[in-house]
Design an enzyme around this catalytic site. Sequence first.
Site, PDB file in Angstrom:
ATOM      1  N   CYS A  37       4.913  11.566  -5.927  1.00 34.65           N
ATOM      2  CA  CYS A  37       4.485  10.248  -5.459  1.00 34.65           C
ATOM      3  C   CYS A  37       3.542  10.425  -4.280  1.00 34.65           C
ATOM      4  O   CYS A  37       3.930  10.956  -3.238  1.00 34.65           O
ATOM      5  CB  CYS A  37       5.697   9.412  -5.036  1.00 34.65           C
ATOM      6  SG  CYS A  37       5.212   7.831  -4.276  1.00 34.65           S
ATOM      7  N   CYS A  82      -0.563   4.606 -10.229  1.00 35.33           N
ATOM      8  CA  CYS A  82       0.818   4.628 -10.701  1.00 35.33           C
ATOM      9  C   CYS A  82       0.898   4.340 -12.188  1.00 35.33           C
ATOM     10  O   CYS A  82       1.731   4.886 -12.909  1.00 35.33           O
ATOM     11  CB  CYS A  82       1.662   3.599  -9.942  1.00 35.33           C
ATOM     12  SG  CYS A  82       1.866   3.945  -8.178  1.00 35.33           S
ATOM     13  N   CYS A  88       4.001  -5.012  -4.477  1.00 39.18           N
ATOM     14  CA  CYS A  88       4.714  -3.779  -4.127  1.00 39.18           C
ATOM     15  C   CYS A  88       5.799  -4.093  -3.098  1.00 39.18           C
ATOM     16  O   CYS A  88       5.561  -4.836  -2.143  1.00 39.18           O
ATOM     17  CB  CYS A  88       3.714  -2.771  -3.563  1.00 39.18           C
ATOM     18  SG  CYS A  88       4.448  -1.269  -2.920  1.00 39.18           S
TER      19      CYS A  88
END
EC number: 4.4.1.28
Length: 330
Positions: free
Chosen positions: A318, A325, A21
Amino acid sequence: MNKNELITEVLKNEVVKALGCTEVGLIGYTVAKVKPEDLYSIKEIRLILDKGTFKNAFSVGVPNTNKFGILPAVVGGLLGNKDNKLEIFKDIKYDGELEKFIENKLKIEVIDSDVYCKAIIKADKTYEAETKGSHSGKALSDELKNAYKKLTLKDFIDYIENIPEDIVNIIKETIETNKNLSTPEVPEDFISLELNDDILNHMLKKTVSAVYNRMIGVNKPAMAIAGSGNMGLTATLPIIAYDEIKGNDEERLIKSITLSALTTIYSAYYSSYISAMCGCVNRGGIGAVSGLSYYIFGPDRIEESIKSFTANLPGIVCDGGKIGCALKIA
């Protein structure tokens, strides 16, 4: 700078390789820039993070640590080589003892800001470093971003008909890097993707598998677009998967992926790198739809496809980078 030069400059800055990420990468990279030589001399680590980075780093997997969240990202940064930038966790050997030593010394402050991370380490002296404006700290000027926002879909279509060789190479690397992250396939007990449409089923499996692997911290990089690896995966893998079944046309694939990147970046510039809405679905989805429309129909139906997609978005929120996700993107 003419339109094509501007587009090339934007692509070179916004399509970059990242391991894990990008928010934990941002934290690890910033810490690595400021770590003391003797890690056990550390008395305190203070992190100042923008709220979006805090949200996205809080529960996400960190490569080569088998752990999730901000603490292993900090420890990974202490163990990493700053020259690796957003691939900061590459080749590290995680140290559980160092984590225990650091755990109670880590203080986190969250601020309202664009992409931002500042690390202040108190050891034999005070060390400070910050990364801001983008996850790598290499941000385009507002002048260039504003100029890009004034471009039209026709400008993008004109550009992809004669893509510079250095951008072709970046797009080829993007295709291979993101394809590689789609294996192994997502576990069958995570989500059932056995649809009656073979093409759609293949597109879903490739894309969801890659996002799942990235969110659990698999040690494979992604090519991020506009600051997000998941956005890069969403914007590219449906098109790549379609090409595998229907076309195997490298030239058309490269043009379609380039167009997807351009529209994804355009969408991000009109919102932000990190937002309260799911960028992978909203912005990466716009990219994927525009690229797929070009691949299937040519340039005539792209605007129609984008309008249809955005008119039907469910407004997915989000709530931070994590395994879920992959479900949102599916």
